[in-house]
Each structure stands twice: as structure tokens, then as C-alpha cells.
Scaffold this motif. Structure first.
Motif, PDB file in Angstrom:
ATOM      1  N   LEU A  16      48.262  36.766  40.675  1.00  0.00           N
ATOM      2  CA  LEU A  16      48.163  38.278  39.717  1.00  0.00           C
ATOM      3  C   LEU A  16      47.999  37.668  38.259  1.00  0.00           C
ATOM      4  O   LEU A  16      48.667  36.832  37.521  1.00  0.00           O
ATOM      5  N   ASP A  42      47.073  41.837  34.210  1.00  0.00           N
ATOM      6  CA  ASP A  42      47.377  42.979  35.184  1.00  0.00           C
ATOM      7  C   ASP A  42      48.846  42.978  35.281  1.00  0.00           C
ATOM      8  O   ASP A  42      49.514  44.186  35.645  1.00  0.00           O
ATOM      9  N   ARG A  73      49.990  45.164  32.612  1.00  0.00           N
ATOM     10  CA  ARG A  73      49.268  46.650  32.531  1.00  0.00           C
ATOM     11  C   ARG A  73      50.200  47.274  33.688  1.00  0.00           C
ATOM     12  O   ARG A  73      50.454  48.540  33.596  1.00  0.00           O
ATOM     13  N   GLU A  74      50.318  46.730  34.921  1.00  0.00           N
ATOM     14  CA  GLU A  74      50.684  47.324  36.114  1.00  0.00           C
ATOM     15  C   GLU A  74      51.955  47.400  36.303  1.00  0.00           C
ATOM     16  O   GLU A  74      52.747  48.191  36.593  1.00  0.00           O
ATOM     17  N   ASN A 106      53.540  48.387  32.945  1.00  0.00           N
ATOM     18  CA  ASN A 106      53.127  49.669  32.219  1.00  0.00           C
ATOM     19  C   ASN A 106      52.869  49.284  30.922  1.00  0.00           C
ATOM     20  O   ASN A 106      52.851  50.494  30.111  1.00  0.00           O
ATOM     21  N   THR A 110      50.052  49.296  28.752  1.00  0.00           N
ATOM     22  CA  THR A 110      48.582  49.594  29.211  1.00  0.00           C
ATOM     23  C   THR A 110      47.823  49.489  27.708  1.00  0.00           C
ATOM     24  O   THR A 110      46.564  49.584  27.659  1.00  0.00           O
TER      25      THR A 110
END
Lengths: 801, 162
Positions: B24, B28, B31-32, B35, B37
């Protein structure tokens, strides 16, 4: 206290805070539970028939929910294509290819989508994609547009008998007479580099299918209504049940103004799987499979009298279309626009052109900032400098002699373009003054005596902006190009603007508020812009083609005026005066010349919604108006760029010393925005001139598949731009505004080619291929030196990349 | 077959403990998993700088680092720089000087500029340009970004740039 006049002022952008604190919403920022992620198996061959597709391994991969081929979707989804109206471009004259959303029998470029994988994460989808096994039967590859047009060339679209999409001739005046007895004829062959808009945010899609059977698509796209209409058609889905939203979009520049297979497939799979589906491209996919631009071969000749009066021009253009045709703005736009605008700001007596548009096994070419203009102005302006050299004239003097003079506007070109207004000669003079042209020439002589090579290059152009529906119809494009605005005042006196344009960096949240605020006599803080949602906004054509200030802004002003007139009628009744005696100033409707007799606009707004019974007879409740505005076919902007450079003749490296832009885009709404657009355009134009080139090898494999090889200018490559502004209001639009968004990108290749050739004047060279990489510059100097020392030996020209 | 590792990171002052796969990417993860972003991917191969964040005070590209490599580290993203009511002088300067258009490169630019101002001498405009040359912007042509950073240097250091 009086509000300042906003239109024309340097106003700070109101939209910036969310971007600055990381709270903007780009498509990939939106999250829904249960989303499936889409990844594609893309062709590794440039031209091949598809054989067996083995999905067994991929189906077993963890987290996979579905795998689909072209055969699986062919019955449900029409191919993308047919943007030209058959009445204007019938099948006998124009071949319109079909672009399937997933390849079926054949692949035509490396990167073309073949298999779609849906999985629980992008990582798992790509794992599964790697397990797909494909058989290709290789076909001969066509990588050159001229080769593609030769008889016997492998056919890319076998339903047609050639690789020619459309062939057009045109011009005007008496071109043969214009060349007869010409004292000087300059004849050159140019090649312009395949490159692309390359926004920093790649394309991204996200679709949801809801319990009512409606689809919502979020797409990083410049034209949400266009996208909705096209997807509805391709899917055979009712348009009113499809909602398209373009949230914050991280740059567009043209390539995002189209419908792509991924947009359609995301919607289709969301509906099929009954789960949200998303796709976000990575940079490799972007360089392979987002529209390319501007690869043209242009053979051009210009004739002059002995005293330097330009007479005639012939141009033969071959445009490299790539493998398909873009939708809805057809790819041949590039070549056709190039041909139609090649006269530029000069007065020709005769002009004839021929445009051939050919398919090759590369990604399809479409629109990127300055369609047709970028290669055309480069050719036009470098030819002018070469002519000046032959004639022994100063390049600026030659231009001044042949440019349309202020009193000659409006001026109709031989191709029928109606230049409504302009300031070509004034812009050139002003740019030369800002630079200190005479002083630079002295500096140049001094530098040359010290063995330094510095030069100056001018590039001056007239630019098509707006592209109203009348033009679209004449160009055979089966789409409109009006725009729209709703101006809605709420009972508190605040205003919502709902518009059909789509700001993606151009600052409409600010500029449209400036326009509405001035019209309604309210503050910018009282205005909110809503865009990019087809459920909320009136039908429009998004943002591109330098249209929004004119068409979007024009619609906003006209709708705001209708609201203003209603406010005045209501206030007139409240104050017992004629509306003609009232004006809207600083939040009030006040009597002209007696400002203490006034009523707050908020009061009027409140009454219109809460007490409509007290409105003048015949008035509807509320304060709202809509304007749909179809602008003129064009309004023409102009600019002059002047670059000075220093060339290192040992390395071929070009350093930019100064860069001057004098632009005329009519009435300027916000100089900060205009200067920002120009500077950004110049950076892209310098990329075109010096750095960017999408290269394929002879097998059709892309060699420039990452930012390590595709060189986008960084901070150290772009100079500070020095500005001059002229405002020649056009009589054709609301407020005299012209478009200008593309202009900065148009002139740099001509300016740089001219400046570098001028710096290297002692070598007597020219630059008829872009980009001017250090290798090309160095090689050009080397050949010139060899020629000087061996004047009798033939020196074949080889292309140095 | 997934392999999960437990990592502990502090992001914008808040401690997180999460299980992540080895592969990972840090970007990412932000962002994922968290959260956040505001940090964007523009190339995923370390050239464009859009994904720049601060890791233990140094600017790094979150597309070139795995989340597992950030175990035990302090990370600052653009969300940690300021908010609309309390903007960092850099954010304010970008706003005042029209240093953004589409905004996609902005987070990375701000984090790089933050590092530059704190850790480098920046005597001239050329120093600023060189320092920002690892961050691609396709919209602005950089001129206003450079001005924004110059002005922020003045504010933050009370020492003007030549």
C-alpha cells in the motif's frame, strides 16, 4: 457606501480557500461504500486482430466481481463516433469510424481497452488484469500519416477503402495570379510534434445506480451536459434519468471535453452490478489513452513582391489523426482549423489549401489548447521570418507592412473569417516597445562580437474564440454551442447563479460574480455560483474553445439584467416612481440623482417571495430569470509574443531571456485571471516549442510513457512573462468581451523558432520541426557548419529528435 | 494472498494505528485509510510532486513510499497546514497572489514550499524556482506561485528576497 466597480478590477478569487486547505472535491475524492473499482487490460499491440481471450485465471483472482470483453458489451453499447452531420459531410466524402468501448475484433493503438475488470480495490483489479491472457494476430503497423495515405497501405478501418477520414480543399482569391511573377517565394515543409494537454489530474469517473433506476456519473470532464447527452445516446438510456456531475476538475485543456469509453463503461457497469463503480487513470494510461493532439505535416509556400508585400499562399496539410475520431468534436478539426486560419493577421491576395486527415496506429488526436492555431501560427510566423531574411527586411517591419491596419477592421479573410475587430499592429508595436527592440538589436551585435548567440523572435496571431452554433453548423458538427444562466435571488437578497459552463481553473466563481454584482448593484459575497451538475444547471456546453467569458458571462449578464429590470419595476411601485428613474447601487434601488429615496434590494426580494400580492399587476412571484444565449460564430482576439533567447551552440540548449506578451481580448473582466491564463498558456506553448513530444517506435510502442520522458515544463523552464494589455471592445458580444483562454499557448512555438534562428543568424538556419530539443538545435548548427566548410557536398536532411 | 502489518503513524498531530498491506502506497494510505484526500496523485512515479507531504519534517513523495515505511513517523499533509479561518501564511500568500488555478498541484506545492522556506536559504528568485522544480503545475505557468512563495518568505522571515 458605494461598492467599487468590479468588472475590470483585479479581484482575488473567491473559490481558492477549499483548494488551499485540501478540501476541494475531485472525482477520486468522493467515497461510497461497496464501490467496485475498474481496471483495464489494454492492448500491447498497435495493430492486431484479437484472438482468444482467456479469463479463467483472472476470474479466480481475489476480490474480482466481474470481467467483461468487447463481445459482452457490444449488444448494449453503441460505438462512440459519427460526430459529423451527414448532410454536410456525407459518407462519400467523409469516413466516420466506429470506436467500440472495448475492442472487439481488432485493436488499433497501444493502450486501447480490451477487457474491463471490476474488483474490490484498484490493486486487486490490476492483479486480476495481469492474469488475463490474450492472443493477438499482428497486422502491419502504420505509424506515419503520409505512409497511411499511400495506395496499398494497411487499412486501419477495413470498412473503408483508405486511411483517409476526410480530404478538404479551400481558399480564396486568385492564388495563381498571386504567385505569378513573384519576386520571392518561400517554400518549406514543417512537422509539428504530437503532444497533449496533460492536465495534472488524470481522467476519473464514478457512477452510482439508484433505486429509481437513475444513474449519476461524476467525471473529470469539461462539459457535463455534452457528456450526459452522448452517454445517453451510446447506452440507449433515457437522458433525463442520467445525471452528470463535474465536481472540481484538475485541469482540462481540451482532452477532457469529449466522451470516452471509460465514461460510458463506468455508467454501464454501475447499472449492471448495482453497485457504485469507479475508475481513476494513472499517468501511464493518460499518456497512452487520453487524447493526443497537433501532429501535422504542413507544406507551405508564400509569395512576396520585391518590396516585401505578401501576395499568395499555398498550404498542403496532412493531419495525423491517430486510430479513431473523437466525439463530439471531430478530430479533423485540427487540420481544418489550421488551414482556415493560416492567413493570420496578414493580407493575402490568393490562398489555396488542401487538408488530408489520416488514420495511424496511435492514440486518437483531438483538441488541445489552440486547436489548429498552434501549428498554424508556428508555420505562419516562421515563414514570415524566413521571408524577411530573403528580402533583407527587418522581421517586424515585414509584418507591419502586411498586417491588417486598425481602420481595415472588420476584415474578411479569403477563407471567409470575419475579423470583427482587432489591434494587430498596435499590439506588435507595443510589444516591441516593452521589449526595447532597437536596444536589443544593439545588444545582439555586441553579444555576437563576444561569441554569444542571442536572438529575438516575434509571433503574432489572430485567434478564433467562442465558436457559436452558426459556426458549428457550417463546420458540419452535429452539436450546438450556446450557453445559459439562471439568476435566482432568494428572499434574503442573496443570488445564486446556475450556469452551463464549467470552470476548471478559469475562476468563473469570481468573474461571473463580478459580472452579476455590477449588474445587480450587490456585493460579490452575496453571490453563489452553481455549475457542473446537469440536474441543477441549464443546458450548456461547458468550458473550452475560449468561450466562457463571452457565452457564459454573456448569459449571466443578460439573465441578471432581466432580474434587475424586475427589481426596478417592483421598487418603482414601492417608491411610486417610474422604473426608468431608478438605478441599483450598493444594495439599493435608488432614484437617480436623489439617492436618499431608496429601498433596499433585500426588501424587494422579500416582497417578491413573501407578498407577491403587492407586486405590480402581471408580475409573477419571485426574482429569477433565465437566459439561453447563442453567441456569434466567432469573435477574434489577437496578441503578439516576443521572446529573446540565448543559445549555447556547444550543447544546443536554449535559455529564454525575456518573454513579452501584449494581448487584446476586448473588455477584460479580471486582469488577474487574464494574466494567469496567458502565463499558463505560455508555459504550455514553451512545452510545445522545446520539450514535449509523444513518440512511438516503428512497432507502435510508446517510448514516452512517463514524465521521465514526456517533459512537461517545470518552474525552471518557464520565464516571467511581461504583460501589455489592449482592450478593443468587440461590437458582437455582451460588454465587448472576447475569448482569450487559449491564446497564451498559441504563439510560443513561432516566437521560439524565430528567436533561436535569429540567435543563430550567422549560421543561416531554420527550424521546421518541433520541438527544438538541444539535440535538434545542436544538429542543425553542426549541419550548417559542415555546409559552410563543404559547400559543394549535398547535405541530406535527417530528422533529429 | 494479503499480508498485513500494523503501523502507527501521527498525521497532523493525531495518532493512528492501522493494518495495511506491504504494497500500500503512503499516498493511498492517507487518501483511502485516513480519508485525507487533500494529497493528490498526478503521476505515481515520483516526478510531478502533487503527492508531496512532510515526513518527520522533510518533504517526501508519498507515491514513492509505502505506508509500512512510515511506521513510527510524523506526517504533515496540507490539511495540517491550516484551515480557512486560520490559514498558514503560505496558504494566504498563494491566495493573495493567484498562485493556483485548478488547484490540483496546490497541496504538493504548499508542502514543498513549506520545506523550502524552513530548511533552505532561498537567497534569490532562482533559488525558489529551483526548489519548486520538482512540482509540476500545468495551469499557472509558475510565475504567481513563485511570487506567492517570495511574499511568504518575507512574512515568515522578515527578510526580503533579492
Amino acid at each position: 457606501m458605494a461598492f467599487t466597480q468590479l468588472v475590470g478590477s483585479r479581484v482575488r478569487r473567491v473559490e481558492d480557500p477549499r483548494f488551499l486547505v485540501g478540501k476541494a472535491t475531485y472525482v477520486d475524492d468522493i467515497r461510497f461504500p461497496d464501490t467496485l473499482h475498474l481496471a483495464f487490460v489494454r492492448s500491447t499491440r498497435a495493430h492486431a486482430r484479437l484472438g482468444r481471450i482467456d479469463l479463467d485465471g483472472a476470474r479466480q483472482a481475489p476480490g474480482v466481481h466481474g470481467i467483461f470483453t468487447g463481445a459482452d458489451i457490444a449488444a448494449a453499447l453503441k460505438p462512440i463516433g459519427k460526430p459529423y452531420h451527414e448532410k454536410v459531410f456525407p459518407p462519400s466524402v467523409c469516413h466516420q469510424p466506429k470506436w467500440p468501448c472495448l475492442a472487439t475484433d481488432k485493436v488499433r493503438y497501444v493502450g486501447e481497452g480490451i477487457v474491463a475488470v471490476l474488483a474490490e480495490s484498484r490493486y486487486l483489479a490490476e492483479d486480476a488484469a495481469e492474469l488475463v491472457d490474450l492472443e493477438y494476430e499482428d497486422l502491419s503497423v502504420v505509424m506515419d500519416a503520409e505512409e497511411a495515405l499511400k495506395p496499398g497501405a494497411p487499412l486501419i478501418h477495413e470498412e473503408f477503402d483508405s486511411n483517409m477520414m476526410v480530404h478538404v480543399t479551400g481558399g480564396g482569391g486568385d492564388v495563381d495570379a498571386a504567385f505569378r511573377d513573384a519576386a520571392v517565394v518561400v517554400r518549406e515543409r514543417f512537422y509539428t510534434n504530437r503532444h497533449m494537454g496533460c492536465a495534472l489530474e488524470g481522467r476519473a469517473t464514478l457512477a452510482k445506480f439508484d433505486a429509481e433506476g437513475d444513474i449519476t456519473l461524476w467525471s473529470s470532464n469539461q462539459m457535463p451536459h455534452m457528456l450526459r447527452t452522448r452517454i445517453a445516446d451510446i447506452m440507449g438510456f433515457p437522458e433525463h434519468k442520467l445525471r452528470v456531475i463535474a465536481p472540481d476538475v484538475g485541469g482540462g485543456f481540451g482532452p477532457k471535453a469529449f466522451v470516452y469509453p471509460e465514461d460510458v463503461l463506468t455508467c454501464y457497469f454501475a447499472r449492471l452490478m448495482k453497485r457504485p463503480v469507479r475508475w481513476t487513470e494513472d499517468r501511464r494510461e493518460h499518456l497512452l489513452a487520453t487524447f493526443h493532439a497537433k501532429e501535422d505535416i504542413i507544406e507551405c509556400e508564400m509569395s512576396f513582391t520585391a518590396d516585401g508585400t505578401v501576395r499568395g499562399m499555398r498550404a498542403k496539410i496532412v493531419q495525423d489523426l491517430g486510430a479513431y475520431c473523437a466525439d463530439p468534436w471531430p478530430s479533423p478539426f485540427e487540420g481544418l482549423q489550421l488551414a482556415a486560419t493560416l492567413e493570420g493577421p496578414y493580407k493575402f491576395q490568393g490562398y489555396a489549401y488542401e487538408v488530408s486527415t489520416a488514420w495511424t496506429n496511435k492514440m486518437t488526436s483531438a483538441a488541445y489548447r489552440g486547436v489548429g492555431h498552434v501549428p498554424g501560427v508556428y508555420v505562419q510566423e516562421h515563414m514570415m521570418d524566413l521571408a524577411a531574411r530573403r528580402l533583407g527586411m527587418d522581421p517586424i517591419a515585414l509584418r507591419m507592412k502586411n498586417m491588417i491596419r486598425p481602420e481595415e477592421f472588420p476584415y474578411v479573410t479569403l477563407t471567409g473569417l470575419n475579423y470583427d475587430s482587432g489591434s494587430s499592429t498596435d499590439a506588435l508595436k507595443k510589444a516591441a516597445d516593452i521589449l526595447g527592440y532597437e536596444s536589443f538589436r544593439r545588444e545582439q551585435l555586441e553579444a555576437r562580437s563576444q561569441g554569444r548567440y542571442i536572438g529575438v523572435g516575434v509571433s503574432t496571431y489572430i485567434e478564433m474564440t467562442v465558436f457559436g452554433t452558426k459556426f458549428m453548423a457550417s463546420a458540419g458538427v452535429d452539436h450546438g454551442n450556446h450557453d445559459s444562466a439562471i439568476v435566482r435571488m432568494d428572499p434574503g437578497g442573496g443570488v445564486t447563479l446556475l450556469v452551463g459552463t464549467l470552470s476548471h481553473g478559469q475562476g468563473h466563481q469570481t468573474t461571473f460574480a463580478q459580472l452579476a454584482a455590477d449588474e445587480l448593484g450587490i456585493r460579490m459575497e452575496d453571490i453563489k455560483l452553481v455549475q457542473g451538475d446537469t440536474q441543477a444547471t441549464p443546458y450548456g456546453w461547458g468550458t473550452g474553445a475560449s468561450r466562457s467569458a463571452v457565452v457564459g458571462g454573456g448569459a449571466v449578464v443578460q439573465a441578471a439584467r432581466k432580474v434587475k429590470e424586475k427589481i426596478l419595476r417592483i421598487a418603482g411601485k414601492m417608491l411610486e416612481v417610474s422604473p426608468a428613474d431608478l438605478e441599483l447601487v450598493s444594495g439599493k434601488a435608488q432614484v437617480k440623482g436623489a439617492p436618499t429615496r431608496a429601498v433596499a434590494i433585500k426588501e424587494v426580494a422579500r416582497m417578491a417571495t413573501f407578498s407577491p400580492g403587492r407586486l405590480p399587476a402581471g408580475e409573477e412571484p419571485g426574482l429569477e430569470a433565465t437566459c439561453y444565449y447563442d453567441p456569434p460564430a466567432f469573435t477574434f482576439a489577437n496578441a503578439t509574443h516576443i521572446a529573446t533567447v540565448e543559445v549555447d551552440i556547444e550543447t544546443g540548449k536554449v535559455k529564454i531571456l525575456r518573454y513579452v506578451v501584449v494581448e487584446d481580448c476586448g473588455k477584460i473582466i479580471n486582469p488577474v485571471i487574464v494574466e494567469g491564463q496567458i502565463t499558463g498558456g505560455v508555459a504550455q506553448g514553451l512545452g510545445t516549442a522545446l520539450y514535449e513530444h509523444l513518440l512511438y517506435d516503428e512497432h507502435g510502442q510508446m517510448l514516452t510513457g512517463s514524465f521521465m520522458d514526456y517533459l512537461v515544463p517545470t518552474c525552471t523552464e518557464v520565464p516571467n512573462v511581461e504583460f501589455g494589455h489592449i482592450e478593443t471592445l468587440t461590437p458582437l458580444t455582451v460588454g465587448g468581451v472576447k475569448g482569450m483562454g487559449e491564446g497564451g499557448a498559441i504563439a510560443p512555438p513561432g516566437a521560439i523558432a524565430n528567436a533561436v534562428a535569429d540567435a543563430l543568424a550567422p549560421f543561416d538556419v531554420k527550424f521546421t520541426e518541433l520541438p527544438l530539443t538541444p539535440n535538434r538545435v545542436w544538429d542543425t548548427i553542426r549541419k550548417a557548419r559542415e555546409k559552410k566548410s563543404n559547400p559543394d557536398v549535398s547535405h541530406a536532411s535527417t530528422s533529429a529528435t | 494472498m494479503s499480508d498485513k502489518h500494523t503501523i502507527k503513524v501521527r498525521v497532523n498531530g493525531i495518532a493512528y494505528e492501522r493494518d495495511v498491506e506491504s504494497r500500500l502506497l503512503l499516498g493511498d494510505f492517507l487518501r483511502e485509510n485516513l480519508n485525507l484526500t487533500g494529497t493528490h496523485f498526478g503521476c505515481e512515479h515520483g516526478v510531478c510532486g502533487a503527492c508531496t507531504v512532510l515526513l518527520n519534517g522533510q518533504s517526501i513523495r508519498s507515491c514513492l513510499m509505502f505506508a509500512v515505511q512510515a511506521d513510527g513517523c510524523e506526517i504533515t499533509t496540507v490539511e495540517g497546514l491550516g484551515d480557512p479561518d486560520h490559514m498558514h501564511p503560505l496558504q494566504q500568500s498563494f491566495w493573495d497572489n493567484h498562485g493556483l488555478q485548478c488547484g490540483f498541484c496546490t497541496a504538493g506545492m504548499l508542502m514543498t514550499a513549506f520545506d523550502l522556506i524552513r530548511n533552505y536559504s532561498l537567497e534569490t528568485e532562482d533559488d525558489i524556482r529551483l526548489g519548486l522544480s520538482g512540482n509540476i503545475c500545468r495551469c499557472t505557468g509558475y510565475q504567481n506561485i513563485v511570487t506567492a512563495v517570495r511574499e511568504a518568505v518575507k512574512t515568515l522571515r522578515a527578510k526580503p528576497i533579492a
